[in-house]
Scaffold this motif. Structure first.
Motif, mmCIF file in Angstrom:
data_model
loop_
_atom_site.group_PDB
_atom_site.id
_atom_site.type_symbol
_atom_site.label_atom_id
_atom_site.label_comp_id
_atom_site.label_asym_id
_atom_site.label_seq_id
_atom_site.Cartn_x
_atom_site.Cartn_y
_atom_site.Cartn_z
ATOM 1 N N UNK A 87 0.841 -1.202 0.000
ATOM 2 C CA UNK A 87 0.000 0.000 0.000
ATOM 3 C C UNK A 87 0.876 1.251 0.000
ATOM 4 N N UNK A 88 1.902 1.283 0.861
ATOM 5 C CA UNK A 88 2.785 2.444 0.947
ATOM 6 C C UNK A 88 3.563 2.684 -0.346
ATOM 7 N N UNK A 89 3.808 1.619 -1.105
ATOM 8 C CA UNK A 89 4.641 1.743 -2.307
ATOM 9 C C UNK A 89 3.845 2.031 -3.570
ATOM 10 N N UNK A 90 2.511 2.121 -3.487
ATOM 11 C CA UNK A 90 1.699 2.384 -4.673
ATOM 12 C C UNK A 90 1.992 3.763 -5.247
ATOM 13 N N UNK A 91 1.989 3.900 -6.571
ATOM 14 C CA UNK A 91 2.306 5.197 -7.197
ATOM 15 C C UNK A 91 1.381 6.330 -6.745
ATOM 16 N N UNK A 92 0.091 6.039 -6.570
ATOM 17 C CA UNK A 92 -0.854 7.093 -6.193
ATOM 18 C C UNK A 92 -1.036 7.254 -4.706
ATOM 19 N N UNK A 93 -0.122 6.720 -3.914
ATOM 20 C CA UNK A 93 -0.250 6.775 -2.462
ATOM 21 C C UNK A 93 -0.154 8.214 -1.964
ATOM 22 N N UNK A 94 -1.080 8.601 -1.076
ATOM 23 C CA UNK A 94 -1.066 9.959 -0.523
ATOM 24 C C UNK A 94 0.080 10.103 0.472
ATOM 25 N N UNK A 95 0.313 11.328 0.896
ATOM 26 C CA UNK A 95 1.345 11.549 1.909
ATOM 27 C C UNK A 95 0.916 10.940 3.239
ATOM 28 N N UNK A 96 1.889 10.494 4.005
ATOM 29 C CA UNK A 96 1.649 9.824 5.276
ATOM 30 C C UNK A 96 2.051 10.746 6.416
ATOM 31 N N UNK A 97 1.190 10.861 7.409
ATOM 32 C CA UNK A 97 1.531 11.572 8.643
ATOM 33 C C UNK A 97 1.792 10.533 9.726
ATOM 34 N N UNK A 98 2.687 10.849 10.639
ATOM 35 C CA UNK A 98 3.017 9.908 11.707
ATOM 36 C C UNK A 98 2.859 10.575 13.066
ATOM 37 N N UNK A 99 2.511 9.768 14.050
ATOM 38 C CA UNK A 99 2.385 10.223 15.437
ATOM 39 C C UNK A 99 3.350 9.418 16.297
ATOM 40 N N UNK A 100 4.093 10.100 17.133
ATOM 41 C CA UNK A 100 5.102 9.448 17.963
ATOM 42 C C UNK A 100 4.694 9.534 19.434
ATOM 43 N N UNK A 101 4.783 8.424 20.130
ATOM 44 C CA UNK A 101 4.497 8.412 21.569
ATOM 45 C C UNK A 101 5.630 7.677 22.266
#
Length: 374
Positions: free
Chosen positions: A69-83
């Motif tokens: 899923x992450x490697x798909x050409x049309x993949x949107x930007x990913x936001x991350x949360x750190x705890x």
């Protein structure tokens, strides 16, 4: 499981007509499907891992699917949360959660890393985060949500210098660091917390406390719950649950002398702990009256199944108004508490004559795009 077994038999019977399978192969296929279904049931229902090897296998398969899923050409930007936090065994842990929107505009939340680290120093946090992003093949990032602690600021700086060189960020990382909205409360309720901890520390004590509650005709459906000091929502829930037990707590201390003795032997930042006193209950009631508002607000801005960026502006305005009212409260302690809360909040969001450098301006854009706020 029996229903699943029956459906497998029907499905395999249909497949058998298309692709011939021997009896042994058919039985093996049914067993594999059953084991897979059992693993998913254990994982989704958060049951103890009684079939560890199968659960690990399922986890690895799901990881590979998510990497696709992450490697798909049309993949949107990913936001991350750190705890980050330190456990009772003094081990440091970190959890990294990804948030992204698929092509059907569905919001997804996936935990991509959960492990122990050597320390919570900024450099160490940055190293494990960059490694996690690399392992998952994430190429395009939007923002990273962390609180404003010094170590986290160092981690953000290290990450930006590394991943921005790979062209992974928006506007050279201008909107990368997103301060956590939910970290705005810093209230201590030591006596109540320690009292609840002592009562719940033994099944015998808890049973005695419930029996006394019945004598006092107090509804015991809402049980005493201990909070997590760094999670202020749980502090409110603890105080709300303990308030009806005020007369029970007093009678319990008379019936169980060890209760008071053990609490008096405790020390917390040079403060002698004791059974909650009358003035403590007054303060608890006051705290509940306004912590409820923050509890509702925190839940609104901490959603995991819906977007929160566009709604932050109205919620933050409501929070500022609540604290402003508390700053004019007739109670000196409440005013002092409100002042401290405003100082804490101001580090993230308050803007005076000049723009707050800690304020991520992309949130204003999200609010402006919400048609309900026009």
């Amino acid at each position: 499981m029996w229903k699943h077994h029956a459906s497998c038999l029907k499905k395999n019977e249909a497949e058998k007509n298309q692709t011939p399978l021997g009896q042994d192969e058919l039985q093996q296929d049914i067993q594999e499907r059953g084991r897979y279904a059992l693993c998913r049931m254990i994982v989704l229902d958060e049951q103890p891992y009684t079939v560890r090897s199968d659960c690990v296998k399922v986890s690895l398969e799901e990881m590979e699917l998510l990497k696709v899923v992450f490697s798909r050409p049309g993949m949107s930007r990913v936001s991350i949360t750190i705890d980050c936090w330190t456990g009772v065994n003094n081990k440091s842990f970190i959890c990294v959660t990804s948030h992204f929107i698929d092509k059907e505009w569905r919001l997804h939340k996936k935990v991509i890393s959960f492990f122990d680290i050597t320390s919570h120093k900024g450099d160490d946090i940055a190293k494990v985060l960059i490694k996690a992003l690399t392992n998952w093949g994430i190429q395009r990032l939007f923002c990273c949500t962390m609180d404003n602690a010094k170590n986290n600021s160092v981690a953000i700086k290290e990450m930006k210098s590394t991943i921005n060189a790979r062209g992974m960020l928006v506007s050279n990382g201008q909107y990368f660091h997103q301060r956590c909205v939910a970290h705005i409360l810093n209230l201590a309720v030591v006596r109540v917390r320690e009292a609840v901890k002592w009562i719940n520390g033994s099944s015998t004590r808890s049973k005695t406390f419930k029996n006394i509650a019945k004598v006092c005709k107090v509804d015991t459906k809402k049980l005493l719950c201990q909070d997590v000091p760094t999670r202020r929502n749980s502090t409110y829930l603890m105080l709300e649950a303990v308030l009806p037990y005020k007369p029970v707590m007093k009678l319990f201390s008379n019936v169980t002398p060890q209760f008071g003795r053990d609490l008096r032997n405790l020390k917390h930042n040079d403060l002698t702990v004791s059974v909650p006193r009358e003035e403590d209950w007054i303060e608890v009631r006051k705290m509940c009256s306004f912590l409820q508002s923050f509890y509702v607000m925190t839940r609104l801005v901490s959603g995991t199944t819906y977007a929160t960026s566009f709604s932050f502006l109205m919620e933050m305005c409501d929070i500022f108004l609540i604290i402003k009212r508390l700053e004019d409260d007739e109670d000196v302690e409440i005013r002092h508490m409100a002042k401290k809360m405003m100082e804490k909040l101001g580090k993230y969001w308050l803007e005076g004559d000049e723009l707050n450098p800690n304020m991520n301006k992309i949130l204003y854009i999200a609010a402006m795009l919400d048609p309900r706020q026009r």
